[in-house]
Enzyme design. Structure first.
Site, PDB file in Angstrom:
ATOM      1  N   ARG A   1      39.539  14.200  -2.862  1.00  0.00           N
ATOM      2  CA  ARG A   1      40.101  14.970  -1.815  1.00  0.00           C
ATOM      3  C   ARG A   1      41.089  14.139  -0.579  1.00  0.00           C
ATOM      4  O   ARG A   1      40.845  12.910  -0.566  1.00  0.00           O
ATOM      5  CB  ARG A   1      38.806  15.470  -0.914  1.00  0.00           C
TER       6      ARG A   1
ATOM      7  N   ARG B   1      24.801  24.510   9.834  1.00  0.00           N
ATOM      8  CA  ARG B   1      24.324  23.668   8.952  1.00  0.00           C
ATOM      9  C   ARG B   1      22.829  23.719   8.869  1.00  0.00           C
ATOM     10  O   ARG B   1      22.311  23.094   8.261  1.00  0.00           O
ATOM     11  CB  ARG B   1      24.932  22.611   9.128  1.00  0.00           C
TER      12      ARG B   1
ATOM     13  N   ARG C   1      25.284  13.363   2.200  1.00  0.00           N
ATOM     14  CA  ARG C   1      25.694  14.601   2.789  1.00  0.00           C
ATOM     15  C   ARG C   1      25.141  15.790   1.829  1.00  0.00           C
ATOM     16  O   ARG C   1      24.778  16.734   2.630  1.00  0.00           O
ATOM     17  CB  ARG C   1      27.124  14.703   3.011  1.00  0.00           C
TER      18      ARG C   1
ATOM     19  N   LYS D   1      35.429  24.962   1.318  1.00  0.00           N
ATOM     20  CA  LYS D   1      35.221  25.749   2.580  1.00  0.00           C
ATOM     21  C   LYS D   1      36.562  25.569   3.376  1.00  0.00           C
ATOM     22  O   LYS D   1      37.186  26.140   3.969  1.00  0.00           O
ATOM     23  CB  LYS D   1      34.121  25.349   3.428  1.00  0.00           C
TER      24      LYS D   1
ATOM     25  N   ARG E   1      39.210  10.781   3.639  1.00  0.00           N
ATOM     26  CA  ARG E   1      38.104  10.695   4.862  1.00  0.00           C
ATOM     27  C   ARG E   1      37.355   9.479   4.713  1.00  0.00           C
ATOM     28  O   ARG E   1      36.779   9.256   3.617  1.00  0.00           O
ATOM     29  CB  ARG E   1      37.354  11.953   5.021  1.00  0.00           C
TER      30      ARG E   1
HETATM   31  P1  AMP Z   1      32.773  18.431   7.389  1.00  0.00           P
HETATM   32  O1  AMP Z   1      34.132  18.353   7.777  1.00  0.00           O
HETATM   33  O2  AMP Z   1      32.275  19.989   7.861  1.00  0.00           O
HETATM   34  O3  AMP Z   1      32.559  18.199   5.911  1.00  0.00           O
HETATM   35  O4  AMP Z   1      31.628  17.691   8.602  1.00  0.00           O
HETATM   36  C1  AMP Z   1      31.836  16.304   8.346  1.00  0.00           C
HETATM   37  C2  AMP Z   1      30.497  15.637   9.030  1.00  0.00           C
HETATM   38  O5  AMP Z   1      30.641  16.067  10.346  1.00  0.00           O
HETATM   39  C3  AMP Z   1      29.226  16.095   8.530  1.00  0.00           C
HETATM   40  O6  AMP Z   1      28.894  15.375   7.411  1.00  0.00           O
HETATM   41  C4  AMP Z   1      28.515  16.030   9.736  1.00  0.00           C
HETATM   42  O7  AMP Z   1      27.982  14.541  10.124  1.00  0.00           O
HETATM   43  C5  AMP Z   1      29.171  16.337  10.847  1.00  0.00           C
HETATM   44  N1  AMP Z   1      29.189  17.799  11.143  1.00  0.00           N
HETATM   45  C6  AMP Z   1      30.110  18.973  11.033  1.00  0.00           C
HETATM   46  N2  AMP Z   1      29.512  19.882  11.128  1.00  0.00           N
HETATM   47  C7  AMP Z   1      28.303  19.965  11.721  1.00  0.00           C
HETATM   48  C8  AMP Z   1      27.157  20.821  11.931  1.00  0.00           C
HETATM   49  N3  AMP Z   1      27.448  22.231  11.989  1.00  0.00           N
HETATM   50  N4  AMP Z   1      26.054  20.213  12.249  1.00  0.00           N
HETATM   51  C9  AMP Z   1      25.710  19.004  12.074  1.00  0.00           C
HETATM   52  N5  AMP Z   1      26.561  17.900  11.825  1.00  0.00           N
HETATM   53  C10 AMP Z   1      27.981  18.433  11.441  1.00  0.00           C
END
Ligand code: AMP
Length: 221
Positions: free
Chosen positions: A127, A88, A172, A13, A161
């Protein structure tokens, strides 16, 4: 145009929305990138985000929705956005629909990137992410420039990360199945909005499929 780039962690994404924002001329809104920036600032809010993110848990809806609403009020997002990693949960989707509706907008497409479960760990473990601009790379499929600096912002910190470990990825993914997947049924009420996209193959090929789904070619015409 308002688009959601949907899919499990590791579906691509972030990578794809960075390409799409250039062609579509609308910003990527990544709540994950925004939370990492807040965490980096060392603020109290950033520490609250970190207490969930570091465990692979979703940040509570009220905090995320507030963050998103503030971002949507910025000028560059007035003509549309690519939502990456948001919504989410179904309450987040409903909150987004409500904010957009206030300015006569609605989600045009939910582009659902499909990747087999077996390839997710491989994608995430390889990644690498730029801590400054969020650009994602993969050590084999889309390596960072040989200089080790980010090809987008020239930042020096292209790293793995801290939540890309195998255990956190499993948590996740479980959150994705339980809380995030039902979003497809929410947008499924609106005919033609949800489009399944094969997320496997070369990055360029996936970008072409995504652009095709919004009726454009790679040049954006
Ligand atoms: P991402 O970079 O989108 O993979 O997000 C990394 C982490 O940030 C996730 O595992 C969640 O802990 C938090 N996070 C990001 N976006 C959201 C969201 N829309 N709702 C809840 N937690 C989020």
């Amino acid at each position: 145009m308002d688009l959601i780039l949907f899919g499990p962690p590791g579906a691509g994404k972030g990578t794809q929305s960075k390409f799409l924002q250039e062609t579509l001329k609308i910003p990527q809104i990544s709540t994950g990138d925004m939370m990492r920036a807040e965490r980096k600032s060392g603020s109290d809010l950033g520490q609250r985000f970190d207490s969930f993110m570091s465990k692979g848990l979703l940040v509570p809806d009220d905090l995320v929705i507030e963050l998103l609403e503030k971002r949507l009020h910025q000028d560059d997002a007035k003509g549309g956005a690519i939502f990456d990693g948001y919504p989410r949960t179904v309450p987040q989707a409903k909150a987004l629909d409500a904010v957009l509706e206030k300015s006569g907008r609605r989600i045009g497409k939910v582009l659902s990137l499909e990747v087999p479960e077996g390839s997710i760990v491989d994608r995430i473990s390889g990644r690498r992410t730029c801590l400054d601009c969020g650009q994602a790379y993969h050590v084999r499929y889309n390596p960072p420039p040989p200089s080790g600096r980010c090809g987008s912002c020239n930042g020096e910190r292209v790293v793995q990360r801290s939540d890309d470990t195998e255990e956190t990825v499993r948590t996740r993914h479980a959150a994705y199945l339980k809380d995030t997947l039902p979003i497809l049924a929410h947008y499924g009420q609106f005919p033609g909005v949800v489009v399944a996209i094969d997320g496997m193959g070369e990055v360029d090929a996936v970008t072409k499929r995504l652009l095709g789904a919004v009726g454009l070619d790679a040049a954006g015409s």
